[in-house]
Design a protein around this motif. Structure first.
Motif, mmCIF file in Angstrom:
data_model
loop_
_atom_site.group_PDB
_atom_site.id
_atom_site.type_symbol
_atom_site.label_atom_id
_atom_site.label_comp_id
_atom_site.label_asym_id
_atom_site.label_seq_id
_atom_site.Cartn_x
_atom_site.Cartn_y
_atom_site.Cartn_z
ATOM 1 N N THR A 44 -28.121 8.080 36.702
ATOM 2 C CA THR A 44 -28.143 7.605 35.325
ATOM 3 C C THR A 44 -27.453 6.256 35.158
ATOM 4 O O THR A 44 -27.651 5.577 34.149
ATOM 5 C CB THR A 44 -27.473 8.623 34.390
ATOM 6 N N SER A 45 -26.620 5.871 36.128
ATOM 7 C CA SER A 45 -25.975 4.559 36.074
ATOM 8 C C SER A 45 -25.554 4.147 37.477
ATOM 9 O O SER A 45 -25.425 4.984 38.379
ATOM 10 C CB SER A 45 -24.770 4.553 35.134
ATOM 11 N N VAL A 46 -25.326 2.842 37.626
ATOM 12 C CA VAL A 46 -24.926 2.264 38.909
ATOM 13 C C VAL A 46 -23.805 1.269 38.653
ATOM 14 O O VAL A 46 -23.771 0.604 37.614
ATOM 15 C CB VAL A 46 -26.119 1.563 39.599
ATOM 16 N N GLN A 47 -22.868 1.197 39.579
ATOM 17 C CA GLN A 47 -21.831 0.158 39.535
ATOM 18 C C GLN A 47 -21.847 -0.556 40.874
ATOM 19 O O GLN A 47 -21.731 0.061 41.929
ATOM 20 C CB GLN A 47 -20.461 0.767 39.261
ATOM 21 N N VAL A 48 -22.040 -1.877 40.835
ATOM 22 C CA VAL A 48 -22.282 -2.675 42.035
ATOM 23 C C VAL A 48 -21.034 -3.456 42.408
ATOM 24 O O VAL A 48 -20.459 -4.167 41.576
ATOM 25 C CB VAL A 48 -23.456 -3.652 41.818
ATOM 26 N N ALA A 49 -20.609 -3.342 43.658
ATOM 27 C CA ALA A 49 -19.503 -4.140 44.187
ATOM 28 C C ALA A 49 -20.072 -5.292 45.016
ATOM 29 O O ALA A 49 -21.271 -5.358 45.274
ATOM 30 C CB ALA A 49 -18.584 -3.274 45.038
ATOM 31 N N ALA A 78 -26.840 -0.772 35.005
ATOM 32 C CA ALA A 78 -26.014 -1.110 36.164
ATOM 33 C C ALA A 78 -25.015 -2.188 35.769
ATOM 34 O O ALA A 78 -25.355 -3.145 35.058
ATOM 35 C CB ALA A 78 -26.882 -1.600 37.323
ATOM 36 N N THR A 79 -23.773 -2.034 36.226
ATOM 37 C CA THR A 79 -22.704 -2.968 35.900
ATOM 38 C C THR A 79 -22.160 -3.591 37.181
ATOM 39 O O THR A 79 -22.434 -3.114 38.284
ATOM 40 C CB THR A 79 -21.561 -2.272 35.148
ATOM 41 N N LEU A 80 -21.347 -4.640 37.008
ATOM 42 C CA LEU A 80 -20.772 -5.366 38.136
ATOM 43 C C LEU A 80 -19.280 -5.123 38.260
ATOM 44 O O LEU A 80 -18.564 -4.997 37.262
ATOM 45 C CB LEU A 80 -20.980 -6.873 37.972
ATOM 46 N N ASN A 81 -18.803 -5.140 39.486
ATOM 47 C CA ASN A 81 -17.387 -5.142 39.805
ATOM 48 C C ASN A 81 -16.790 -6.512 39.435
ATOM 49 O O ASN A 81 -17.526 -7.458 39.151
ATOM 50 C CB ASN A 81 -17.220 -4.877 41.308
ATOM 51 N N PRO A 82 -15.468 -6.667 39.452
ATOM 52 C CA PRO A 82 -14.886 -7.955 39.082
ATOM 53 C C PRO A 82 -15.325 -9.117 39.972
ATOM 54 O O PRO A 82 -15.589 -8.952 41.172
ATOM 55 C CB PRO A 82 -13.379 -7.708 39.225
ATOM 56 N N THR A 117 -23.564 -8.111 33.602
ATOM 57 C CA THR A 117 -22.453 -8.830 34.218
ATOM 58 C C THR A 117 -21.140 -8.534 33.488
ATOM 59 O O THR A 117 -20.456 -9.438 32.987
ATOM 60 C CB THR A 117 -22.742 -10.343 34.247
ATOM 61 N N THR A 118 -20.788 -7.253 33.464
ATOM 62 C CA THR A 118 -19.561 -6.806 32.815
ATOM 63 C C THR A 118 -18.322 -7.180 33.622
ATOM 64 O O THR A 118 -17.243 -7.328 33.060
ATOM 65 C CB THR A 118 -19.595 -5.287 32.638
ATOM 66 N N VAL A 129 -20.056 5.761 30.657
ATOM 67 C CA VAL A 129 -19.260 6.990 30.758
ATOM 68 C C VAL A 129 -20.180 8.171 31.053
ATOM 69 O O VAL A 129 -20.680 8.835 30.136
ATOM 70 C CB VAL A 129 -18.470 7.253 29.452
ATOM 71 N N PRO A 130 -20.449 8.450 32.324
ATOM 72 C CA PRO A 130 -21.316 9.586 32.657
ATOM 73 C C PRO A 130 -20.667 10.913 32.281
ATOM 74 O O PRO A 130 -19.437 11.026 32.231
ATOM 75 C CB PRO A 130 -21.493 9.460 34.173
ATOM 76 N N GLN A 131 -21.505 11.890 32.016
ATOM 77 C CA GLN A 131 -21.038 13.213 31.635
ATOM 78 C C GLN A 131 -20.806 14.076 32.876
ATOM 79 O O GLN A 131 -21.206 13.737 33.986
ATOM 80 C CB GLN A 131 -22.072 13.876 30.723
ATOM 81 N N VAL A 132 -20.153 15.207 32.661
ATOM 82 C CA VAL A 132 -19.896 16.152 33.758
ATOM 83 C C VAL A 132 -21.216 16.551 34.403
ATOM 84 O O VAL A 132 -22.177 16.923 33.720
ATOM 85 C CB VAL A 132 -19.161 17.403 33.231
ATOM 86 N N GLY A 133 -21.282 16.444 35.718
ATOM 87 C CA GLY A 133 -22.459 16.851 36.475
ATOM 88 C C GLY A 133 -23.513 15.781 36.638
ATOM 89 O O GLY A 133 -24.460 15.958 37.414
ATOM 90 N N GLU A 134 -23.417 14.653 35.913
ATOM 91 C CA GLU A 134 -24.404 13.578 36.055
ATOM 92 C C GLU A 134 -24.257 12.897 37.410
ATOM 93 O O GLU A 134 -23.149 12.679 37.898
ATOM 94 C CB GLU A 134 -24.218 12.528 34.953
ATOM 95 N N HIS A 135 -25.388 12.531 37.999
ATOM 96 C CA HIS A 135 -25.387 11.808 39.268
ATOM 97 C C HIS A 135 -25.425 10.311 38.987
ATOM 98 O O HIS A 135 -26.260 9.827 38.216
ATOM 99 C CB HIS A 135 -26.595 12.212 40.116
ATOM 100 N N VAL A 136 -24.500 9.577 39.600
ATOM 101 C CA VAL A 136 -24.451 8.124 39.468
ATOM 102 C C VAL A 136 -24.289 7.533 40.868
ATOM 103 O O VAL A 136 -24.090 8.253 41.844
ATOM 104 C CB VAL A 136 -23.292 7.682 38.542
ATOM 105 N N ALA A 137 -24.380 6.223 40.956
ATOM 106 C CA ALA A 137 -24.198 5.537 42.242
ATOM 107 C C ALA A 137 -23.220 4.391 42.015
ATOM 108 O O ALA A 137 -23.624 3.283 41.679
ATOM 109 C CB ALA A 137 -25.531 5.035 42.793
ATOM 110 N N TRP A 138 -21.944 4.676 42.163
ATOM 111 C CA TRP A 138 -20.896 3.693 41.915
ATOM 112 C C TRP A 138 -20.299 3.236 43.243
ATOM 113 O O TRP A 138 -20.273 4.006 44.214
ATOM 114 C CB TRP A 138 -19.819 4.273 41.004
ATOM 115 N N ALA A 139 -19.770 2.017 43.258
ATOM 116 C CA ALA A 139 -19.326 1.419 44.518
ATOM 117 C C ALA A 139 -17.821 1.197 44.612
ATOM 118 O O ALA A 139 -17.247 1.358 45.686
ATOM 119 C CB ALA A 139 -20.047 0.074 44.735
#
Length: 370
Positions: A44-49, A78-82, A117-118, A129-139
């Motif tokens: 449901t969401s991704v965070q890219v490093a 999808a959001t970005l790391n710093p 580009t957060t 803010v994913p919910q309990v049990g949601e699958h995400v791909a964060w880095a």
């Protein structure tokens, strides 16, 4: 074990969505096969490093541009790391135009790929803010820990390319912490000493991370009302000192009451003194050049607390608070920015000092609670 793909996933792998999508699916499928996954799972969401030019260099920048030129675009939020600089205030902070120009090129490449580009290591503070049990791909390691542990979402620690690939195809391989069996605790931690300051949680996380390594700790003995900033600091320290991507705290985190939480062969660690961690992390120095809060990025309450501690007094060493730009705007609206700047402090957005070209600046000794 065979990795089974749905018809849609097979078509992406065959290139029907274009070469950019095919490349992303090839990465996701390769990782799935390496780790023995049976299926892929929608995210449901991704965070890219991998955002700072200091880490990517020209090769990484060219890779991003090439992928974008192949038509790759994120299909899930999808959001970005710093980044390596504050995208607005880099000049006044002392960073060079040469580095800033290259960093901006990286940001533009990610924009072409459809990434928000957060520029924050705490996407849960800016609406993801994913919910309990949601699958995400964060880095990012601390974000992964927070997502799994505090929010109860499910993610492995993705690499930069694999997270970007997951954003493009909207899937990741179902292995590791995506599976119920791998979320059970391998280490019981009995906390028998006071844990109060933010740095205490970092010290505790350091000790637990060293012992847990890449396992799953279960902590008992902490107060049942552990604040968000403390959980953030605790998880970040465990991820840095070891490779902890999921932890449980009795009475606090959402999966801590699972009846079969502890594995039968779990180990036990008793923490009755934080002094060993402070001794390991501290260093003697004649003076401090920079005091740095916000690793992981500070939330609004942390910024408010620092302003209250300063209480209008002028600083003698430089003081930075790194945070998400959205949080900085909230601090400005609350009048905190003006109060801090009157003291000489800076609330710095978009960046992290860990991935910034700090050698361009005059700071040599840094104090931080992180």
């Amino acid at each position: 074990m065979t990795l089974r793909l749905s018809p849609e996933e097979q078509s992406m792998l065959a290139g029907e969505g274009g070469p950019g999508v095919r490349k992303a699916m090839e990465i996701v499928v390769a990782l799935g096969r390496i780790y023995g996954a049976e299926t892929l799972v929608p995210v449901t969401s991704v965070q890219v490093a991998g955002v700072s030019y200091r880490n990517l260099g020209e090769a990484g920048l060219e890779f991003l541009h090439a992928w974008a030129a192949e038509g790759a675009r994120a299909r899930v939020p999808a959001t970005l790391n710093p980044a390596g600089i504050d995208l607005d205030a880099w000049r006044s902070l002392g960073f060079s135009e040469q580095f800033a120009r290259r960093q901006m090129a990286v940001i533009e490449a990610y924009q072409r790929l459809g990434i928000q580009t957060t520029c924050t290591c705490a996407p849960y503070l800016v609406g993801s803010v994913p919910q309990v049990g949601e699958h995400v791909a964060w880095a990012e390691s601390s974000a992964v820990s927070y997502a799994n542990s505090v929010l109860g979402a499910r993610t492995n620690r993705e690499g930069g390319p694999s997270a970007l690939a997951a954003a493009i195809v909207g899937r990741t391989a179902a292995y590791g912490l995506h599976l119920d069996a791998h979320r059970r605790a391998t280490l019981r931690v009995e906390v028998r000493c006071p844990v109060e300051a933010l740095s205490d949680y970092g010290a505790l996380g350091y000790l637990v991370g060293k012992e847990a390594q890449n396992g799953v700790p279960y902590l008992v003995g902490l107060d049942g009302s552990v604040p968000q900033a403390a959980l953030k600091a605790l998880g970040a320290a465990m991820a840095a000192a070891g490779a902890v991507a999921l932890y449980h705290v009795a009475g606090v985190t959402p999966e801590a009451d699972r009846p079969d939480l502890l594995l039968p062969d779990h180990r036990t660690l008793v923490v009755d003194d934080l002094a060993p961690a402070y001794r390991a992390l501290n260093a003697d120095a004649p003076a401090v050049d920079l005091v740095w809060f916000g690793c992981p990025h500070a939330d609004l309450d942390e910024i408010r607390q620092i302003a209250q501690l300063l209480a209008g007094r002028r600083i003698r060493a430089a003081l930075w608070i790194t945070t998400a730009r959205q949080t900085r705007e909230q601090a400005d609206a609350a009048g905190l920015l003006a109060a801090l700047e009157d003291s000489g402090a800076r609330v710095v957005a978009d960046m992290c000092a860990v991935v910034a070209p700090m050698q361009e600046l005059p700071y040599r000794v840094v104090a931080t609670p992180s």
